[in-house]
Scaffold this motif. Structure first.
Motif, PDB file in Angstrom:
ATOM      1  N   LEU B  79     -25.669  23.404  31.088  1.00  0.00           N
ATOM      2  CA  LEU B  79     -26.834  23.748  30.276  1.00  0.00           C
ATOM      3  C   LEU B  79     -27.618  22.507  29.860  1.00  0.00           C
ATOM      4  O   LEU B  79     -28.577  22.600  29.101  1.00  0.00           O
ATOM      5  N   THR B  80     -27.206  21.350  30.383  1.00  0.00           N
ATOM      6  CA  THR B  80     -27.862  20.097  30.018  1.00  0.00           C
ATOM      7  C   THR B  80     -29.109  19.876  30.862  1.00  0.00           C
ATOM      8  O   THR B  80     -30.172  19.518  30.344  1.00  0.00           O
ATOM      9  N   LEU B  81     -28.965  20.109  32.158  1.00  0.00           N
ATOM     10  CA  LEU B  81     -30.108  19.962  33.055  1.00  0.00           C
ATOM     11  C   LEU B  81     -31.225  20.943  32.667  1.00  0.00           C
ATOM     12  O   LEU B  81     -32.399  20.544  32.567  1.00  0.00           O
ATOM     13  N   PRO B  82     -30.885  22.229  32.407  1.00  0.00           N
ATOM     14  CA  PRO B  82     -31.942  23.150  31.941  1.00  0.00           C
ATOM     15  C   PRO B  82     -32.576  22.691  30.622  1.00  0.00           C
ATOM     16  O   PRO B  82     -33.793  22.790  30.464  1.00  0.00           O
ATOM     17  N   LEU B  83     -31.766  22.157  29.712  1.00  0.00           N
ATOM     18  CA  LEU B  83     -32.322  21.651  28.448  1.00  0.00           C
ATOM     19  C   LEU B  83     -33.334  20.557  28.721  1.00  0.00           C
ATOM     20  O   LEU B  83     -34.417  20.506  28.135  1.00  0.00           O
ATOM     21  N   SER B  84     -32.956  19.659  29.608  1.00  0.00           N
ATOM     22  CA  SER B  84     -33.805  18.542  29.945  1.00  0.00           C
ATOM     23  C   SER B  84     -35.174  19.030  30.439  1.00  0.00           C
ATOM     24  O   SER B  84     -36.224  18.570  29.987  1.00  0.00           O
ATOM     25  N   ARG B  85     -35.162  19.999  31.341  1.00  0.00           N
ATOM     26  CA  ARG B  85     -36.429  20.552  31.849  1.00  0.00           C
ATOM     27  C   ARG B  85     -37.204  21.248  30.730  1.00  0.00           C
ATOM     28  O   ARG B  85     -38.411  21.041  30.559  1.00  0.00           O
ATOM     29  N   TYR B  86     -36.485  22.035  29.936  1.00  0.00           N
ATOM     30  CA  TYR B  86     -37.119  22.796  28.852  1.00  0.00           C
ATOM     31  C   TYR B  86     -37.827  21.855  27.870  1.00  0.00           C
ATOM     32  O   TYR B  86     -38.960  22.091  27.464  1.00  0.00           O
ATOM     33  N   VAL B  87     -37.129  20.786  27.487  1.00  0.00           N
ATOM     34  CA  VAL B  87     -37.692  19.848  26.512  1.00  0.00           C
ATOM     35  C   VAL B  87     -38.942  19.175  27.080  1.00  0.00           C
ATOM     36  O   VAL B  87     -39.965  19.062  26.399  1.00  0.00           O
ATOM     37  N   LEU B  88     -38.869  18.751  28.342  1.00  0.00           N
ATOM     38  CA  LEU B  88     -40.033  18.074  28.919  1.00  0.00           C
ATOM     39  C   LEU B  88     -41.220  19.025  29.044  1.00  0.00           C
ATOM     40  O   LEU B  88     -42.351  18.660  28.715  1.00  0.00           O
ATOM     41  N   LEU B 315     -31.557  10.424  30.007  1.00  0.00           N
ATOM     42  CA  LEU B 315     -31.427  11.647  30.803  1.00  0.00           C
ATOM     43  C   LEU B 315     -32.733  12.445  30.790  1.00  0.00           C
ATOM     44  O   LEU B 315     -33.162  12.994  31.802  1.00  0.00           O
ATOM     45  N   ILE B 316     -33.369  12.500  29.609  1.00  0.00           N
ATOM     46  CA  ILE B 316     -34.611  13.262  29.456  1.00  0.00           C
ATOM     47  C   ILE B 316     -35.729  12.257  29.233  1.00  0.00           C
ATOM     48  O   ILE B 316     -35.733  11.545  28.233  1.00  0.00           O
ATOM     49  N   LYS B 317     -36.653  12.184  30.195  1.00  0.00           N
ATOM     50  CA  LYS B 317     -37.717  11.190  30.015  1.00  0.00           C
ATOM     51  C   LYS B 317     -38.946  11.508  30.861  1.00  0.00           C
ATOM     52  O   LYS B 317     -38.869  12.176  31.887  1.00  0.00           O
ATOM     53  N   THR B 318     -40.074  11.048  30.371  1.00  0.00           N
ATOM     54  CA  THR B 318     -41.285  11.033  31.180  1.00  0.00           C
ATOM     55  C   THR B 318     -41.517   9.564  31.538  1.00  0.00           C
ATOM     56  O   THR B 318     -40.726   8.700  31.157  1.00  0.00           O
ATOM     57  N   GLN B 319     -42.615   9.296  32.203  1.00  0.00           N
ATOM     58  CA  GLN B 319     -42.866   7.890  32.537  1.00  0.00           C
ATOM     59  C   GLN B 319     -43.101   7.057  31.287  1.00  0.00           C
ATOM     60  O   GLN B 319     -42.758   5.888  31.242  1.00  0.00           O
ATOM     61  N   LYS B 320     -43.674   7.701  30.257  1.00  0.00           N
ATOM     62  CA  LYS B 320     -44.059   6.944  29.073  1.00  0.00           C
ATOM     63  C   LYS B 320     -43.055   7.008  27.945  1.00  0.00           C
ATOM     64  O   LYS B 320     -43.057   6.178  27.040  1.00  0.00           O
ATOM     65  N   GLN B 321     -42.248   8.048  27.920  1.00  0.00           N
ATOM     66  CA  GLN B 321     -41.480   8.340  26.720  1.00  0.00           C
ATOM     67  C   GLN B 321     -40.071   8.776  27.106  1.00  0.00           C
ATOM     68  O   GLN B 321     -39.894   9.539  28.049  1.00  0.00           O
ATOM     69  N   SER B 322     -39.059   8.288  26.353  1.00  0.00           N
ATOM     70  CA  SER B 322     -37.724   8.835  26.590  1.00  0.00           C
ATOM     71  C   SER B 322     -37.294   9.682  25.409  1.00  0.00           C
ATOM     72  O   SER B 322     -37.788   9.526  24.289  1.00  0.00           O
ATOM     73  N   TYR B 323     -36.419  10.615  25.684  1.00  0.00           N
ATOM     74  CA  TYR B 323     -35.947  11.597  24.705  1.00  0.00           C
ATOM     75  C   TYR B 323     -34.429  11.494  24.622  1.00  0.00           C
ATOM     76  O   TYR B 323     -33.710  12.308  25.195  1.00  0.00           O
ATOM     77  N   PRO B 324     -33.923  10.474  23.885  1.00  0.00           N
ATOM     78  CA  PRO B 324     -32.478  10.315  23.796  1.00  0.00           C
ATOM     79  C   PRO B 324     -31.856  11.470  23.010  1.00  0.00           C
ATOM     80  O   PRO B 324     -32.514  12.067  22.163  1.00  0.00           O
ATOM     81  N   GLY B 325     -30.604  11.755  23.317  1.00  0.00           N
ATOM     82  CA  GLY B 325     -29.957  12.887  22.649  1.00  0.00           C
ATOM     83  C   GLY B 325     -28.448  12.705  22.533  1.00  0.00           C
ATOM     84  O   GLY B 325     -27.862  11.777  23.115  1.00  0.00           O
ATOM     85  N   VAL B 326     -27.848  13.579  21.741  1.00  0.00           N
ATOM     86  CA  VAL B 326     -26.390  13.691  21.676  1.00  0.00           C
ATOM     87  C   VAL B 326     -26.081  15.165  21.883  1.00  0.00           C
ATOM     88  O   VAL B 326     -26.706  16.019  21.238  1.00  0.00           O
ATOM     89  N   GLY B 327     -25.142  15.459  22.762  1.00  0.00           N
ATOM     90  CA  GLY B 327     -24.827  16.856  23.012  1.00  0.00           C
ATOM     91  C   GLY B 327     -23.350  17.073  23.268  1.00  0.00           C
ATOM     92  O   GLY B 327     -22.652  16.160  23.740  1.00  0.00           O
ATOM     93  N   MET B 328     -22.888  18.261  22.928  1.00  0.00           N
ATOM     94  CA  MET B 328     -21.507  18.632  23.245  1.00  0.00           C
ATOM     95  C   MET B 328     -21.477  20.081  23.703  1.00  0.00           C
ATOM     96  O   MET B 328     -22.341  20.874  23.361  1.00  0.00           O
ATOM     97  N   SER B 329     -20.432  20.395  24.457  1.00  0.00           N
ATOM     98  CA  SER B 329     -20.338  21.704  25.080  1.00  0.00           C
ATOM     99  C   SER B 329     -18.927  22.256  24.930  1.00  0.00           C
ATOM    100  O   SER B 329     -17.950  21.545  25.198  1.00  0.00           O
TER     101      SER B 329
END
Lengths: 444, 444
Positions: B79-88, B315-329
């Protein structure tokens, strides 16, 4: 409707929309449980052979893996086929009649340009028997569905009409006319909703000829809320097409009429005024054998049927035993596309309280308050930053969190950011205003 | 464990097991919400390219359709990869830091002979920031998970230990030794749990040589519950391997140590005695950059980690901005295989009452009683038959429905079939014994 389709045909909701979806599913589930249906969940896949037997290969998603190629697996396109497998596998342990509900996603690779979803939620109930299935289940299942849809009215669902028909009625009539292509006739009649009577009569002519086609269309145009008026219409059409009283076909028709009327009167007795017998309801699926149902929203009939199903005799069977059933399915995602215009989310974050942080060194104080509140089942979030209080309040505001908590070494205060009221508060005893619990707002 | 695998690797539960699964998911969800996480649901598919970039092609299910062949879609494996897409996709509308939870099925085509599931539930929380992510989130997320796992103790979950490590600590140490193959070293160290230290040292030698391999294994064997004892161990190993105090590598190590200790002390302060810093925790995934976590059951360590995750920077980033995170599953399905031995279902049907039917002509009387009870939120089922009362009671008994209702034209009586007590009852006011509400029974 602010719908995102980043992957064509696969809908995905915003956090606010998801609140509505969750609430709709909860309400549906509550109603299913009140009616004594047992929950099961089946896996997302079925053997590809079993899928292709009942579905359209062009719409079935088959699985493959690098190295091992195509697998003998595909994604389920409904919840009926999985139920059928589940019942047969567990027929030794289930208690029959087996009343089950199932709320899951299904996948259909339809053309997205039709506005159809390729992934959507269905909410199904079925009652499956071993051997005989008494006809009272043919009203019990639609009754449970009417109760369920009615329970969605606080979420914006308007009045609806359940349309009932019976396969025996149609088949008896067709046979009495001398038609033998029953399934093909039903399949074409099923299109009357989309094509209109003239066009449907035309495509039906290719199968049954001109005269019989006219008769079928006439039957399909019978729609009555009142059982007596319905019987009169049937008498008239039988007289018009010389359908004798005694024949085998006529007695099949009469069985169908009786069963459909049983449903109609049960629904009307329960106060569902929108119920009617509608002889145009055919349902494309070939496994139905008795009553069939479709349900339309009075203020949005073009949405199509939001809840459909019917009785099946031989869908679930072993060589020795058949498991007849009655089932109906709510197209939850389709319903949602309508409800999104009726209701909005009154909350974004589930947090009732944003616990502010004075400075990073004292974040532990805020953590402790949060721990106490959570222990008392009050949802909260500790502010991500210890920046200016104004910017902390702004976050609560954006997330529609109603309260901001201020922690100091001298004690706590809590501010209702909607009213602006602020007062001393003890995390061990403070209670939020109950009116803030609502997370759905009905528009207009 | 009575598990059915009619489709190899795809688990499916009995109605009783499903009650437990549902309850576990509800409890997890309640806890996530108390911590202010926002629910989202993503679709089951992702673009095949994005899946193959992060996952193993042999385990990814790709979709195809008759006529159109292979699609550019596959089933998500986490569910991390989908989160990454969703956030972007929604970065313009989400409020950051974005705290989200997601409880959904994921699919991995692993070999079923390993006893692994190919379809299973994951329950994830992540906090994703825009730009900077303060390190307090590195304890907030594991704290929320500890609270969540603890909330499962009434469902049979025993004590657990959360093992914390920090990538900066390992990387700083490896670099100080002169190792440049950081990712490969971490990947091999990650196997120490399964292979043991000797075998791991062996496979590590191929990458970093004999001496450094020994040093890495020594580091991986440091495991301490007490921050001071941990610091001593680190001092000792640095002295033993001549790691100077001043270097850039050492300061990376120190950062990692500080962040890991912050988590350890927060968890210990909150009463989670099982928390420890464990330098063997590497996590195979290459996107982690800070703290990493794994969680083991004290009475069933061989089950493996039931709740894992870490901090990621890029893991989650655009060219200009990164979206650092902490996650657990949480691996919900894995947890279930353990909980099934600890708890059983106290109910099968959600119905509290079976309304018996005297004869078919008077079924409507039973329907009316049922309607009244349901209106009062008391779940019930109307008896499928009007056969002998004994056989009607038998159905209630098999489905663990506690009450049977008797309807006559003179009024109603209700029988508690466990105690045998029978008394007059009015459907408008009767209440079931609250102790029958429990649908989970803890074994032993």
């Amino acid at each position: 409707m602010p719908t995102s389709y980043s992957i064509s045909g696969f809908p995905e909701w915003s956090p606010e929309q998801r609140i509505i979806e969750k609430r709709v599913i909860e309400k549906i589930e509550e109603s299913f449980r009140l009616h004594g249906f047992i929950n099961i969940e089946t896996c997302g896949v079925e053997s590809y052979e079993s899928l292709i037997k009942k579905g359209d290969g062009k719409e079935i998603y088959r699985l493959s893996k690098e190295g091992s190629g195509e697998e003998n697996l595909g994604l389920h396109f409904d919840l009926t086929l999985p139920l059928s497998r589940y019942v047969l596998e567990r027929r030794g342990e289930l208690v029959f009649p087996f009343r089950r509900y199932q709320i899951q996603k299904v996948w259909r690779g339809e053309r997205p340009q039709n506005g159809r979803y390729r992934e959507f939620y269905q909410a199904d109930i079925d009652i499956v028997s071993q051997g005989e299935l008494p006809s009272h289940f043919e009203y019990e299942v639609p009754m449970a569905m009417c109760d369920t849809l009615k329970s969605l009215s606080p979420l914006g669902l308007g009045s609806f009409s359940m349309h009932i028909n019976n396969r025996k009625l149609s088949e008896g009539f067709y046979r009495a006319l001398g038609i033998e292509e029953i399934e093909e006739t039903l399949r074409r009649i099923d299109k009357i909703d989309k094509l209109g009577p003239e066009k449907t009569e035309e495509i039906l002519r290719e199968v049954v000829g001109e005269e019989k086609s006219r008769a079928c269309i006439e039957l399909a145009q019978i729609k009555e809320k009142d059982p007596l008026a319905f019987e009169e219409e049937i008498e008239k059409i039988c007289a018009r097409w010389n359908i004798s009283k005694g024949g085998e076909e006529k007695s099949l028709m009469l069985e169908g009429i009786k069963d459909a009327e049983l449903v109609l009167s049960a629904l009307r007795r329960a106060g569902f005024e929108g119920a009617c017998i509608d002889c145009s309801i055919a349902r494309g699926l070939d496994y139905y054998t008795g009553c069939v149902y479709e349900t339309f929203l009075d203020d949005n009939p073009l949405l199509g049927s939001i809840c459909s199903g019917g009785r099946y005799e031989r869908l679930i069977k072993t060589q020795k035993q058949s498991y007849p059933g009655v089932g109906m399915s709510i197209g939850v995602s389709r319903l949602l596309s309508y409800l999104f215009s009726k209701v909005g989310a009154g909350r974004i974050s589930p947090a009732m309280v944003l616990v502010s942080v004075w400075n990073e060194e004292e974040r532990w104080r805020s953590d402790e308050v949060a721990k106490i509140l959570r222990g008392r089942k009050i949802a909260c979030e500790v502010s991500p930053t210890s920046a200016k209080i104004g910017s902390q309040i702004k976050r609560a505001d954006k997330l529609l969190i109603p309260y901001v908590w201020f922690v100091t070494s001298q004690g706590s205060e809590v501010k209702d950011i909607r009213s602006g009221e602020q007062s001393k508060a003890d995390p061990l005893s403070w209670e939020p205003d109950p009116r803030y619990a609502a997370d759905i707002i009905v528009r207009e």
